[in-house]
Every structure is written in structure tokens, then in C-alpha cells.
Design a protein around this motif. Structure first.
Motif, mmCIF file in Angstrom:
data_model
loop_
_atom_site.group_PDB
_atom_site.id
_atom_site.type_symbol
_atom_site.label_atom_id
_atom_site.label_comp_id
_atom_site.label_asym_id
_atom_site.label_seq_id
_atom_site.Cartn_x
_atom_site.Cartn_y
_atom_site.Cartn_z
ATOM 1 N N ASP B 98 -22.619 7.793 65.172
ATOM 2 C CA ASP B 98 -22.910 7.794 63.733
ATOM 3 C C ASP B 98 -21.841 7.055 62.948
ATOM 4 O O ASP B 98 -20.675 7.043 63.339
ATOM 5 C CB ASP B 98 -22.980 9.242 63.223
ATOM 6 C CG ASP B 98 -24.347 9.855 63.470
ATOM 7 O OD1 ASP B 98 -25.256 9.100 63.875
ATOM 8 O OD2 ASP B 98 -24.490 11.076 63.280
ATOM 9 N N PRO B 99 -22.239 6.428 61.838
ATOM 10 C CA PRO B 99 -21.238 5.763 60.994
ATOM 11 C C PRO B 99 -20.286 6.790 60.390
ATOM 12 O O PRO B 99 -20.648 7.951 60.245
ATOM 13 C CB PRO B 99 -22.079 5.090 59.916
ATOM 14 C CG PRO B 99 -23.365 5.829 59.896
ATOM 15 C CD PRO B 99 -23.589 6.335 61.287
ATOM 16 N N ARG B 100 -19.071 6.342 60.098
ATOM 17 C CA ARG B 100 -18.094 7.219 59.459
ATOM 18 C C ARG B 100 -17.985 6.844 57.989
ATOM 19 O O ARG B 100 -17.920 5.666 57.647
ATOM 20 C CB ARG B 100 -16.708 7.054 60.112
ATOM 21 C CG ARG B 100 -16.680 7.491 61.573
ATOM 22 C CD ARG B 100 -16.736 9.001 61.643
ATOM 23 N NE ARG B 100 -16.990 9.450 63.008
ATOM 24 C CZ ARG B 100 -16.268 10.381 63.608
ATOM 25 N NH1 ARG B 100 -15.247 10.935 62.982
ATOM 26 N NH2 ARG B 100 -16.564 10.766 64.821
ATOM 27 N N ILE B 101 -17.935 7.863 57.156
ATOM 28 C CA ILE B 101 -17.773 7.624 55.723
ATOM 29 C C ILE B 101 -16.286 7.527 55.407
ATOM 30 O O ILE B 101 -15.487 8.313 55.902
ATOM 31 C CB ILE B 101 -18.410 8.783 54.932
ATOM 32 C CG1 ILE B 101 -19.925 8.592 54.891
ATOM 33 C CG2 ILE B 101 -17.844 8.897 53.536
ATOM 34 C CD1 ILE B 101 -20.642 9.684 54.150
ATOM 35 N N ASN B 102 -15.928 6.536 54.608
ATOM 36 C CA ASN B 102 -14.549 6.458 54.124
ATOM 37 C C ASN B 102 -14.471 7.296 52.834
ATOM 38 O O ASN B 102 -15.054 6.920 51.820
ATOM 39 C CB ASN B 102 -14.197 4.993 53.854
ATOM 40 C CG ASN B 102 -12.844 4.854 53.174
ATOM 41 O OD1 ASN B 102 -12.203 5.854 52.840
ATOM 42 N ND2 ASN B 102 -12.424 3.620 52.978
ATOM 43 N N PRO B 103 -13.776 8.449 52.900
ATOM 44 C CA PRO B 103 -13.836 9.364 51.756
ATOM 45 C C PRO B 103 -13.339 8.731 50.456
ATOM 46 O O PRO B 103 -13.854 9.030 49.379
ATOM 47 C CB PRO B 103 -12.946 10.532 52.178
ATOM 48 C CG PRO B 103 -12.116 10.036 53.292
ATOM 49 C CD PRO B 103 -12.892 8.948 53.964
ATOM 50 N N ALA B 104 -12.334 7.866 50.551
ATOM 51 C CA ALA B 104 -11.777 7.275 49.329
ATOM 52 C C ALA B 104 -12.799 6.348 48.679
ATOM 53 O O ALA B 104 -13.058 6.412 47.475
ATOM 54 C CB ALA B 104 -10.500 6.528 49.648
ATOM 55 N N ALA B 105 -13.417 5.490 49.502
ATOM 56 C CA ALA B 105 -14.388 4.544 48.951
ATOM 57 C C ALA B 105 -15.611 5.296 48.430
ATOM 58 O O ALA B 105 -16.147 4.993 47.369
ATOM 59 C CB ALA B 105 -14.794 3.545 50.035
ATOM 60 N N TRP B 106 -16.052 6.300 49.205
ATOM 61 C CA TRP B 106 -17.248 7.067 48.839
ATOM 62 C C TRP B 106 -17.023 7.804 47.518
ATOM 63 O O TRP B 106 -17.872 7.789 46.633
ATOM 64 C CB TRP B 106 -17.579 8.051 49.965
ATOM 65 C CG TRP B 106 -18.923 8.677 49.850
ATOM 66 C CD1 TRP B 106 -19.217 9.838 49.227
ATOM 67 C CD2 TRP B 106 -20.161 8.170 50.366
ATOM 68 N NE1 TRP B 106 -20.556 10.111 49.310
ATOM 69 C CE2 TRP B 106 -21.169 9.100 50.012
ATOM 70 C CE3 TRP B 106 -20.516 7.037 51.093
ATOM 71 C CZ2 TRP B 106 -22.501 8.918 50.369
ATOM 72 C CZ3 TRP B 106 -21.842 6.872 51.448
ATOM 73 C CH2 TRP B 106 -22.820 7.798 51.078
ATOM 74 N N SER B 107 -15.852 8.457 47.396
ATOM 75 C CA SER B 107 -15.627 9.284 46.215
ATOM 76 C C SER B 107 -15.411 8.436 44.971
ATOM 77 O O SER B 107 -15.502 8.952 43.856
ATOM 78 C CB SER B 107 -14.438 10.218 46.430
ATOM 79 O OG SER B 107 -13.271 9.444 46.521
ATOM 80 N N GLY B 108 -15.114 7.162 45.148
ATOM 81 C CA GLY B 108 -15.061 6.282 43.986
ATOM 82 C C GLY B 108 -16.436 6.133 43.359
ATOM 83 O O GLY B 108 -16.566 5.795 42.179
ATOM 84 N N ARG B 109 -17.479 6.394 44.167
ATOM 85 C CA ARG B 109 -18.847 6.241 43.650
ATOM 86 C C ARG B 109 -19.552 7.578 43.482
ATOM 87 O O ARG B 109 -20.584 7.648 42.816
ATOM 88 C CB ARG B 109 -19.634 5.338 44.609
ATOM 89 C CG ARG B 109 -18.957 3.973 44.800
ATOM 90 C CD ARG B 109 -19.677 3.143 45.833
ATOM 91 N NE ARG B 109 -21.042 2.874 45.434
ATOM 92 C CZ ARG B 109 -21.949 2.340 46.242
ATOM 93 N NH1 ARG B 109 -21.622 2.029 47.483
ATOM 94 N NH2 ARG B 109 -23.181 2.137 45.809
ATOM 95 N N ALA B 110 -19.024 8.630 44.144
ATOM 96 C CA ALA B 110 -19.617 9.972 44.005
ATOM 97 C C ALA B 110 -18.482 10.966 43.814
ATOM 98 O O ALA B 110 -17.721 11.224 44.736
ATOM 99 C CB ALA B 110 -20.437 10.317 45.252
ATOM 100 N N GLY B 111 -18.354 11.489 42.623
ATOM 101 C CA GLY B 111 -17.255 12.418 42.337
ATOM 102 C C GLY B 111 -17.674 13.852 42.574
ATOM 103 O O GLY B 111 -18.857 14.186 42.489
ATOM 104 N N TYR B 112 -16.699 14.701 42.884
ATOM 105 C CA TYR B 112 -16.977 16.121 43.090
ATOM 106 C C TYR B 112 -15.858 16.912 42.422
ATOM 107 O O TYR B 112 -14.686 16.588 42.564
ATOM 108 C CB TYR B 112 -17.022 16.433 44.589
ATOM 109 C CG TYR B 112 -17.146 17.908 44.919
ATOM 110 C CD1 TYR B 112 -18.367 18.554 44.831
ATOM 111 C CD2 TYR B 112 -16.036 18.642 45.311
ATOM 112 C CE1 TYR B 112 -18.481 19.912 45.128
ATOM 113 C CE2 TYR B 112 -16.142 19.990 45.612
ATOM 114 C CZ TYR B 112 -17.371 20.616 45.522
ATOM 115 O OH TYR B 112 -17.480 21.955 45.810
ATOM 116 N N VAL B 113 -16.242 17.925 41.670
ATOM 117 C CA VAL B 113 -15.242 18.798 41.041
ATOM 118 C C VAL B 113 -15.442 20.200 41.592
ATOM 119 O O VAL B 113 -16.482 20.813 41.366
ATOM 120 C CB VAL B 113 -15.383 18.806 39.508
ATOM 121 C CG1 VAL B 113 -14.335 19.718 38.883
ATOM 122 C CG2 VAL B 113 -15.249 17.393 38.965
#
Lengths: 250, 517
Positions: B98-113
Motif C-alpha cells: 500500500d502507498p504511504r501517506i506523508n503526514p506533513a504533506a497530507w495535513s497541509g491539505r487536511a487539518g485536524y484539531v
């Protein structure tokens, strides 16, 4: 009150003073340095905290030095008193005094530094000089961990007292209370660390590549000259010490 | 609100493309036999609010973290399904290829609080401005640009006046806004908010509501995770109900709310009459008070207690001033007031954790001055807000039994512990480790530890926060039962509706003293 000096200047000053005092190995100098550090601490408004921490470190250390060297100093010749194998010798006491004042001076100087430096400034200064951000984070966390833990411990203790915990004056009672408080403290810290790791990753903390800094530090040519001079002086003191102390070949 | 970087995703050509989409066939954590999520789908269009509702342990947080890259397939667990941000779709088959998500790049586009807003912060930055800039520093954004973005985000989130403050000294509402600001400074297309209104007072909730409205106007897709169908959730266009890790209902709010799945899920429906009757009969003939506060005054003064201070100013104004309160056996008194009004400070006076600087506290007519809290605890049971700090034993049963033997004797203690667990619905979990319970059950366990001691006075600090509907029902039964056996109950809450539905008297803590409302 945080110092207005550049953090590297106070770090250099503290480090160099500790090294020079150790290299010199003269108890009057050690006492003078310790006194100066204590006075500076009082002047900076952290006298009480620095002295309390110093006492906590130095009293057990001083006692153990006295026990070890005061009573059992193999090279001791001038016997002042003796109980069986334990002999109080003048040389042993003088060695204990030497070691004790030297350590005291170093501890006071370093405590003065750690209580007056602004942790964010120090981390920013070190990061600007190539310290890996992970190391900087650990350093900053270590500097802020104690206050955070104290606050949480107080909350845990309040909750336990509210459920009928009465901490007696006895050692056993206190130890039992420590065990009870350690479990939620550690569990809480571990849980925090897990969530914080996710948050840090989401905020690009693990991303390799160049970083920038929001915080800007004031440095001055004078402070740079001082730092260079202090480092040179320290190197000279260490070299001198090595030369004079080196056993000369027969 | 102008939002340049979102402009491309809002152009007509891509308008129909969701900002985020998730299709989760299944997700299970490593080392967990069961599936935490199965058959959950969501598609959030730019500028829309979607509410994912569910009771405690329904999988909302897991879903939100997966969507925002805080939990990653392969790293945290096994995911089958797909995640998409805009036009980029990633497929997962639950195997090592499976592909791996890069958390830094991903969270730049999807934020979570996260629900615990403090966990969002780096904790190593000493001002709000630097905390905001932390993510930008890590991305190497030039300083001038960083200052500009931090100022702009602060303006959007109402933090402009707080930039120089230490994040550790913010109020709950300010902290929540800072956490949101830290997520939106990267201009994500979708923002996931986990229980954003929990423990906020009316003013804090209104400010957060404005912030969310601003984000929606700017084209951000907002996904709300909540166990309460509150005003914010009701403004969502689409509801998804999660129960036991799967979707049991979805659609427009009005439609979903009528269905059985909604009421089964344990969601708290705000604005629909509470489960208990609206008015409570006053307790029988007035008996001698179990608890009395006479002219109590208290201020934190010069001591540096930063944990519970109102974060407005550093001025040490007295928190309590000439405060009087009388509670009779069987009476339930609710104290309300905004965050920082001194409600928790008041409760801490009831068992001697704080000593009044003026006036006195009497239990059954006797002053408690000078008696250690551990002894007052025989008469007063205090439930704190944070369950984690209150649980320290190896099993749920031992937790409730702590100190009971000394109080009640061996045989009685065991019976009382089991009874208290049954009262909060944790009888089946007696041998579980408290840390393994979901947070709402941890709160119920903390409640059980108070109930088991059958104190003459119960003091409850924000007891409803973090509880789903089932939890609140347990709480209400427990409070009613305690009152019926003659205990005096003081509960502190910012939730006026709950206070009115539960208490005989509702008092407001205002300017340091209490007044009837």
C-alpha cells in the motif's frame, strides 16, 4: 527573570567559568566563584530557587565527600582522629574541601545559567547554529517538563486526597503516595506523548530540509568578542593545567 | 473572507469535486482483533459543513484522524478503502504494498484539531505567535512571509490581541481557537474538528462558531465530529451517524434525527427536552443543612497558580467574595457561570483542597478548617473534570475500592464497589484496566469512585462534559439516587439547560458570589 544576554553568551560564560574553576583547582577561587554566582542569582531574582536547588544537590554530595575522603583518605598522613579503620586526616579533609568547593562552584554557576536563560531563546540560538531540530525539541521539552509535571502532580494529588488519601509524615506513607501518584503521571505523559507525536508530524516537524525561525535574537559584536575570548582563555587554562600537572619523565 | 490559495478548488470546473472523500471498507488497529471502522463513507464539498455524530466509542475520532493523516494506513493499522483530497486519490488494500501517506504533506491539505486542544501545540514555543509559526518554520517558510501568514491567521481566528501571550496561560476557548489556527495556517482544503465545543462556555462557543462560519465562507470543507447534536451540528448540511464503527444513518439533519438509528447511537440531542422531568419537586421538610458556606472569600493572590486562573488579566482580583451557600439533605444545587468565573475554585473549598481566606465552610454544622482533605473526603465526594488524573489502579474494581476498606470495612467495601460500578453501567468492566476504557467511561468510573463512598455531600465539576446520552442518563440516575438517600449535591456546569433539568435550585456565580437565577 530571563537574562537579556544572548543565550550563547551566558552559556559560554557559565561553561567557561565551570571549566576554569575546575582546571584551577584552588579552593579560594572556587569559593569566590560560588559566592559571585549566588550574588548574581539574588540580583537576577532567582536567588531562592537557585540556592534551594544547589542545597538539594550539594548537601548529599558534600556529606558523601566528607565520609569518603574525610574518613578514608589513603594518602592521609596527618591523623587528627581515628576510630578503627576510619581515620580523619588533614590531607583527607583538605581534599574534601577542594572537591566540595569546586563542585559547589560549578553547580551554582550552571544553576544560575539554567534559571536565568530563556529556554526558547537558547533553543532558537542552537538551532540557528545547526543543532538538529529534534535535539532542540528534546532540550526545550526537558527545560519545560518539570513545571508541567509539577502542575499535573498537584492535580493528581488533589484528586487522591479527595478520595480519602491522607499522606502521613512517615516515610512509608510518603512512598506509598509516590507510587499512587507516579502511575497516573506516567500514563498521562505517555498518552500525551503519543498524541503530541501525531500533532508534530502533522505540523511538518519530521520533514527534512531547511527550516526558518520566527524568533530573532539580538546579538552584538561585543558579545561575540566576549565569547571568543572566554573560549580562548578557557583553552589556555586547561592547557596550563595539563602542562603543570603532567608527570615529568625522569 | 479572501482566501487566495483556495481559489483553484473553487473554480467552476472543479466545483463538484469534493475537498475530501473517504471510503473506508475496514480499519483495524495493529494488535486489535476487531475492526474499529467498517463501511464508512464521506464526501465533503468545499465550503460545506458535515457532521459525523455518534456516542462514546463509536469510532468518530479514529475516522477523523484517518481522514486527516494523523492515523496512517500501515503505520497505525490496516486500512482497506480509499482516501481522496481534491483530485488526488489513494487506494489501500491492507497489504504491505500500500502507498504511504506523508503526514506533513497530507495535513497541509487536511487539518485536524483534536478534542484536547492542548495536544495540538508543540509545547516548546513561548508565545502564541511562535506557536502559530511552528508549522511554517518546519516547512522553511521565509520569515517575512511567516510573519504575514501568522498575522493573517490570527486575525481570522480572533487571536490578534493574544500574539504575545504564553500558550500555557490561555483560557479553554482561546486555546481551542489557537489549535484551530495552527491547523488552518497551512490553508487546508478540509478541516476536521473533534468535539470543538466541549467544555466551552456560551461566549467561547459563539467565537468558535464565527470562526467556523468564516472558514466555510472561505471555501474550506469542515467536518465536525461530535456526540452532541448542538447548534453547530444542526447547521450542518449533512449528518452521518456512526454506531459501533459503522454508519447507521445519514442524510439531512431533520431526516436523520427522526430515525431510530439516531436515538440508538447515544447522541445527545440538544434543544429537545432532556430525559429527566423539567421541574423537580423540592426536597421534603427542611432539615438541618449538610453543607454551609458563610461569607467565603478567596483569591489566588501572588501565588503562581496558573492552572485555573481566568486568563483575562494578571490582576489578582478575588475569585470568591463574601459567598454564601446552604445545601440541605436531598437537595441538588447547580452552579453555573462562564469559564474562569471560579466554579472549580468554589468546589475545591467544599472538601478543604482550598481553604477560604475569609469566612468558613461547615459540614453538618461543623467547620472543616484545619482538617486534612483526606479526612473531609469521608463526608464530601468531589468529582474532578479530568478523569485521567483521578485513575491510578490496575483494574476498574480496585479503582473503585481504593480507600473504601478503611472507610466501610472489608465485606461492605466489596459490595459497595460493585454496586457503584453497576450504577454507572461498568459492572462488566470490573477487571479492565482503567486506561483502556474510552474517555467517557473513564469519567463514569471516576463518578463511581465518588458514589461508592456514599458521601453526605457530592460535589461534581462539569459532570456532563464528554458523556454521551447513555452516560448522561447514568449520571442523572446516580445523582437522583444520591439525593433520594439524603445526600446534598452541588454540581457545577456551564450547561444551563442541564442545570435546569437536574437541579432544584440554579445559582449563577457572578462577581465572586452566588445569586439565584
Amino acid at each position: 527573570m530571563p537574562s537579556t544576554l544572548h543565550p550563547l553568551t551566558s552559556l559560554t560564560a557559565a561553561g567557561c567559568t565551570a571549566v576554569i574553576t575546575t582546571a584551577a583547582g584552588l579552593w579560594p577561587l572556587s569559593v569566590a566563584v560560588a559566592l559571585a554566582a549566588a550574588l548574581l542569582a539574588v540580583g537576577a531574582g532567582v536567588g531562592r530557587r537557585v540556592l534551594a536547588a544547589a542545597v538539594a544537590v550539594l548537601v548529599p554530595l558534600g556529606l558523601s565527600l566528607l565520609m569518603l575522603h574525610g574518613l578514608f583518605f589513603p594518602e592521609g598522613r596527618t591523623v587528627l582522629a581515628a576510630w578503627g579503620p576510619a581515620r580523619v586526616t588533614a590531607e583527607g579533609l583538605s581534599f574534601a574541601l577542594e572537591a566540595g568547593t569546586r563542585t559547589g562552584a560549578c553547580v551554582l554557576v550552571l544553576l544560575l545559567f539554567s534559571f536565568t536563560v530563556s529556554a526558547p531563546d537558547l533553543v532558537a540560538a542552537l538551532a540557528a547554529r545547526g543543532l538538529p531540530p529534534q535535539v532542540g525539541f528534546v532540550l526545550a521539552s526537558a527545560l519545560t517538563l518539570l513545571p508541567a509535571m509539577t502542575g499535573r502532580l498537584a492535580a493528581i494529588r488533589a484528586a487522591q486526597e479527595a478520595r480519602g488519601l491522607v499522606v502521613g509524615r512517615g516515610l512509608l506513607s510518603r512512598l506509598a503516595a509516590v507510587r499512587l501518584q507516579a502511575v497516573p503521571l506516567v500514563l498521562g505523559l505517555v498518552e500525551d506523548a503519543g498524541v503530541r507525536a501525531q500533532a508534530l508530524e502533522a505540523r511538518s516537524f519530521g520533514t527534512p530540509g531547511p527550516r526558518t525561525s520566527y524568533r530573532q535574537l539580538q546579538d552584538s559584536p561585543g558579545q561575540r568578542v566576549f565569547r571568543a575570548a572566554a573560549v580562548l582563555l578557557t583553552a589556555a587554562a586547561v592547557a596550563l593545567r595539563l602542562i603543570t600537572a603532567w608527570p615529568v619523565a625522569p | 473572507m479572501n482566501d487566495g490559495s483556495h481559489a483553484p478548488s473553487r473554480q467552476p470546473a472543479t466545483a463538484a469535486l469534493p475537498a475530501a472523500a473517504a471510503r473506508i471498507a475496514s480499519f483495524s488497529f495493529h494488535g486489535d482483533a476487531g475492526q474499529t471502522l467498517r463501511n464508512v463513507q464521506l464526501s465533503a464539498l468545499p465550503g460545506t459543513l458535515t457532521a459525523v455524530l455518534g456516542g462514546s466509542g463509536s469510532g468518530k475520532t479514529t475516522f477523523g484522524k484517518l481522514l486527516a493523516g494523523w492515523l496512517r494506513a500501515g503505520h497505525s493499522g490496516v486500512l482497506r478503502g480509499s482516501l481522496a483530497l481534491g483530485a488526488d486519490r489513494v487506494e489501500f488494500h491492507g497489504n504491505s504494498n500500500d502507498p504511504r501517506i506523508n503526514p506533513a504533506a497530507w495535513s497541509g491539505r487536511a487539518g485536524y484539531v483534536p478534542q484536547d486542544a492542548g495536544a495540538m501545540l508543540s509545547s516548546v514555543r513561548s508565545t502564541v505567535a511562535e506557536e502559530l509559526a511552528f508549522g511554517l518554520e518546519n516547512r522553511g517558510v521565509p520569515r517575512v512571509e511567516m510573519i504575514r501568514q501568522a498575522a493573517r491567521t490570527a486575525e481570522r481566528t480572533g487571536l490578534s490581541g493574544l500574539m504575545g501571550r504564553n500558550p500555557a496561560q490561555l483560557s479553554g476557548g482561546e486555546l481551542r481557537r489557537l489549535a484551530v489556527a495552527c491547523a488552518v495556517i497551512a490553508e487546508p482544503g478540509v478541516l476536521v474538528l473533534d468535539e470543538p465545543l466541549a467544555s466551552l462556555d456560551a461566549a467561547g462557543a459563539a467565537q468558535l462558531r464565527n470562526l467556523v462560519d468564516g472558514l466555510l465562507d472561505a471555501g474550506t470543507a469542515v467536518v465536525l465530529l461530535s456526540q452532541r447534536a448542538d447548534a453547530l451540528a444542526r447547521s450542518a448540511g449533512h449528518w452521518i451517524v456512526l454506531d459501533g464503527g459503522t454508519v447507521t444513518a445519514e442524510g439531512p439533519p431533520a431526516e436523520v434525527e427522526e430515525g431510530a438509528a439516531f436515538s440508538d447511537a447515544g447522541i445527545v440531542a440538544e434543544g429537545r427536552g432532556a430525559a429527566s422531568p423539567g421541574t423537580r419537586p423540592a426536597p421534603a421538610a427542611p432539615a438541618a443543612p449538610v453543607l454551609e458556606l458563610r461569607g467565603v472569600g478567596f483569591g489566588y493572590g501572588t501565588t503562581t497558580r496558573t492552572t485555573k486562573r481566568s486568563a483575562g488579566t494578571a490582576r489578582p482580583a478575588p475569585v470568591l467574595h463574601n459567598l454564601n451557600l446552604t445545601v440541605r439533605p436531598g437537595e441538588i444545587v447547580a452552579v453555573t457561570g462562564p469559564n474562569g468565573a471560579g466554579k472549580s475554585t468554589l468546589l475545591r473549598h467544599l472538601n478543604g483542597l482550598l481553604q477560604p481566606q475569609t469566612g468558613e465552610v461547615l459540614l453538618a454544622g461543623k467547620s472543616i478548617a484545619g482538617i486534612p482533605t483526606g479526612r473531609v473526603a469521608c463526608t464530601v465526594g468531589l468529582l474532578f473534570q479530568q478523569p485521567r488524573d483521578q485513575l491510578f489502579e490496575r483494574t476498574v474494581l480496585r479503582e473503585v475500592g481504593f480507600g473504601l476498606r478503611r472507610l466501610a470495612g472489608g465485606e461492605t467495601a466489596a459490595g459497595r464497589a460493585l454496586e457503584a460500578l453497576a450504577a454507572v453501567g461498568l459492572a462488566d468492566a470490573a477487571q479492565t484496566h482503567p486506561a483502556e476504557l474510552p474517555s467517557s467511561k473513564q469519567r463514569l468510573l471516576a463518578l463511581a469512585t465518588v458514589l461508592a463512598r456514599t458521601p453526605a455531600v457530592l460535589a461534581l465539576d462539569e459532570p456532563t462534559v464528554g458523556l454521551d446520552r447513555y452516560g448522561i442518563e447514568r449520571l442523572q440516575h446516580a445523582v437522583a439516587a444520591a439525593a433520594a438517600r439524603g445526600a446534598g449535591i452541588v454540581l457545577v456546569t456551564h450547561d444551563l439547560a442541564y442545570a435546569r433539568a437536574t437541579a432544584h435550585r440554579v445559582l449563577a456565580l457572578d462577581g465572586g458570589s452566588l445569586r439565584e437565577i
